[in-house]
Scaffold this active site. Structure first.
Site, PDB file in Angstrom:
ATOM      1  N   PHE A 100     -19.074   0.485 -30.004  1.00  0.00           N
ATOM      2  CA  PHE A 100     -19.282   0.849 -28.602  1.00  0.00           C
ATOM      3  C   PHE A 100     -20.494   1.761 -28.459  1.00  0.00           C
ATOM      4  CE2 PHE A 100     -18.359   3.383 -24.751  1.00  0.00           C
ATOM      5  CZ  PHE A 100     -18.172   2.345 -23.848  1.00  0.00           C
ATOM      6  N   SER A 125     -19.498  -9.170 -43.949  1.00  0.00           N
ATOM      7  CA  SER A 125     -20.142  -9.966 -42.909  1.00  0.00           C
ATOM      8  C   SER A 125     -19.141 -11.001 -42.426  1.00  0.00           C
ATOM      9  CB  SER A 125     -21.395 -10.658 -43.466  1.00  0.00           C
ATOM     10  OG  SER A 125     -21.984 -11.491 -42.499  1.00  0.00           O
ATOM     11  N   GLN A 169      -9.109   5.019 -26.379  1.00  0.00           N
ATOM     12  CA  GLN A 169      -9.939   5.235 -27.562  1.00  0.00           C
ATOM     13  C   GLN A 169     -10.733   6.526 -27.491  1.00  0.00           C
ATOM     14  OE1 GLN A 169     -10.223   2.733 -25.321  1.00  0.00           O
ATOM     15  NE2 GLN A 169     -12.351   2.027 -25.137  1.00  0.00           N
ATOM     16  N   THR A 190       2.945   2.154 -24.746  1.00  0.00           N
ATOM     17  CA  THR A 190       2.939   0.699 -24.778  1.00  0.00           C
ATOM     18  C   THR A 190       3.003   0.208 -26.215  1.00  0.00           C
ATOM     19  OG1 THR A 190       0.514   0.631 -24.704  1.00  0.00           O
ATOM     20  CG2 THR A 190       1.684   0.528 -22.604  1.00  0.00           C
ATOM     21  N   ASN A 196      -0.980   3.935 -26.138  1.00  0.00           N
ATOM     22  CA  ASN A 196      -0.329   2.937 -26.978  1.00  0.00           C
ATOM     23  C   ASN A 196       0.352   3.640 -28.147  1.00  0.00           C
ATOM     24  OD1 ASN A 196      -2.263   3.369 -29.046  1.00  0.00           O
ATOM     25  ND2 ASN A 196      -3.546   1.661 -28.371  1.00  0.00           N
ATOM     26  N   ASP A 256     -19.114  -6.398 -22.218  1.00  0.00           N
ATOM     27  CA  ASP A 256     -18.414  -6.713 -23.461  1.00  0.00           C
ATOM     28  C   ASP A 256     -19.023  -7.958 -24.094  1.00  0.00           C
ATOM     29  OD1 ASP A 256     -16.689  -4.627 -22.991  1.00  0.00           O
ATOM     30  OD2 ASP A 256     -15.034  -5.885 -22.303  1.00  0.00           O
ATOM     31  N   GLY A 304      -4.459  -3.848 -22.104  1.00  0.00           N
ATOM     32  CA  GLY A 304      -4.004  -2.504 -21.755  1.00  0.00           C
ATOM     33  C   GLY A 304      -4.516  -2.067 -20.392  1.00  0.00           C
ATOM     34  N   ASP A 305      -5.744  -2.435 -20.061  1.00  0.00           N
ATOM     35  CA  ASP A 305      -6.297  -2.070 -18.764  1.00  0.00           C
ATOM     36  C   ASP A 305      -5.596  -2.820 -17.641  1.00  0.00           C
ATOM     37  OD1 ASP A 305      -8.142  -0.382 -20.006  1.00  0.00           O
ATOM     38  OD2 ASP A 305      -9.637  -1.964 -20.189  1.00  0.00           O
TER      39      ASP A 305
END
Length: 297
Positions: free
Chosen positions: A116, A36, A168, A219, A191, A12, A251-252
Site C-alpha cells: 500500500f 516471485s 490495517q 468479524t 477482525n 486497487d 470487510g468494508d
C-alpha cells in the site's frame, strides 16, 4: 441522516495467483525471502476503505459523506463518486501527490498479500470535522495516522457518535493511543487478528472493551462475527456465499451495512446479520465496488 466516513480513497490493482502462498513461502527461509508470483489476471478497481464503505452504504439507501484525499490522478475517482450520487463535499485534492494505491494479490485460498502506497492519504488530517445537524453518525476507518487521531478528537468534540474501525491501520498506534480511541468511540469493529492485537496492546479483554463502548464486533470471515455488549458475547452466524470469487472489500461492505443498521436504530446483532448477508454477496463479485444489494435490507 448522513454518515461521515473518514478513511482512504484508493486505486486497487488486484492480481490473482493461481496457486497457494503456503507452497511458495518456506518458513525456514524467511530470513532470505525472495519470491516471485505469476499472476495471469490483473485489473484496476476503485477502492480504499472510505470509498468502499460509502459505496455499500449508498447501495443500501444511506447518505454517505466520504472524508478523504486524492492526488493529481484522483479526478476519475471524484467523477465515479458523483456518478453514484455520493457527495464529494469532503473529498480534498492534493496536487503534489498520487492517490493512494493498493496492490493486492490473492491466492487460491483467498489469502492476500497487499502493498500500500498512502500518497495523498497522508494529508487527510487537513480536513476538519465540525458539528452539523444532518451528520448524526461517523466512522474512522484506516487513514493517515494524524487524521485518525485528530478526527476521533473532532468527532467527540462535535458530539457525533462514531465507529472506531482501525483495520490495517491498527499497528500504527500504541496501547494508550488505542485505549483513547476506544474511550472516544461508541462502537468498535475489528477482525479476529486485529481484535487480538487491540487486546494485547490495550491490556483489555473483549469483554473489557465492550464495557467501555456501546458495542464491540469481532468479524470472523465466513464464520460470521462475535457481538460483545456490556461484557456479554453473542455469535452471529455467517452467511454462505453462492460462490467465492474475490474477498477484496468484504470487510468494508460489512461496515457499510453496520452504518445502515445503526442509522435505523437497529440492535447491533441485527446490524451484524445484515453485514454478514452483504459480505456474502460482495465475495461473489469481483472488486470492492461492483456488487448489488440484497432485495430486502
Amino acid at each position: 441522516m448522513a454518515a461521515l466516513i473518514c478513511g482512504s480513497l484508493a486505486f486497487d490493482t488486484i492480481m490473482n495467483f493461481e496457486g497457494r502462498f503456503s507452497q511458495q513461502i518456506l518458513p525456514h527461509q524467511l530470513h532470505i525471502l525472495n519470491v516471485s508470483f505469476l499472476v495471469p489476471s490483473l485489473r484496476r478497481d476503485f477502492g480504499g476503505c472510505a470509498g468502499n464503505i460509502a459505496y455499500a452504504l449508498k447501495q443500501l439507501g444511506g447518505e454517505p459523506l466520504p472524508m478523504a484525499t486524492v492526488g493529481t490522478d484522483g479526478q476519475e475517482y471524484i467523477d465515479r463518486l458523483a456518478g453514484l450520487g455520493i457527495s464529494t463535499e469532503f473529498v480534498r485534492r492534493i496536487d503534489d501527490s498520487y492517490t493512494a494505491q493498493a496492490m493486492i494479490m490473492t491466492d487460491l485460498d483467498n489469502n492476500q498479500i497487499t502493498a500500500f502506497h498512502p500518497g495523498a492519504m497522508m494529508q487527510a488530517h487537513a480536513t476538519r470535522i465540525e458539528a452539523r445537524p444532518d451528520i448524526r453518525l461517523g466512522i474512522i476507518s484506516p487513514d493517515g495516522r494524524d487524521a485518525m487521531l485528530q478526527h476521533a478528537e473532532q468527532f467527540q468534540a462535535a458530539g457525533i457518535p462514531f465507529v472506531f474501525d482501525p483495520g490495517q491501520g491498527l499497528p500504527m498506534f500504541d496501547g494508550p493511543e488505542l485505549a483513547r480511541f476506544v474511550e472516544q468511540a461508541e462502537w468498535v469493529t475489528v477482525n479476529d487478528y486485529e481484535g487480538k492485537m487491540l487486546c494485547e496492546r490495550t491490556g483489555w479483554s473483549p469483554a473489557d472493551i465492550s464495557r467501555r463502548v456501546r458495542g464491540l464486533v469481532v468479524t470472523l470471515g465466513a464464520e460470521g462475527c462475535e457481538v460483545w455488549i456490556d461484557g456479554q458475547k453473542e455469535h452471529v452466524p455467517g452467511v454462505a456465499a453462492e460462490q467465492v470469487v474475490d474477498p477484496t472489500g468484504c470487510g468494508d461492505a460489512w461496515r457499510g451495512a453496520l452504518l445502515h443498521g445503526l442509522e435505523q436504530g437497529w440492535s447491533l446483532a441485527r446490524c451484524a446479520e445484515l453485514g454478514n448477508r452483504v459480505g456474502a454477496i460482495k465475495v461473489a463479485s469481483r472488486g470492492p465496488q461492483n456488487w448489488v444489494p440484497p432485495e430486502a435490507a
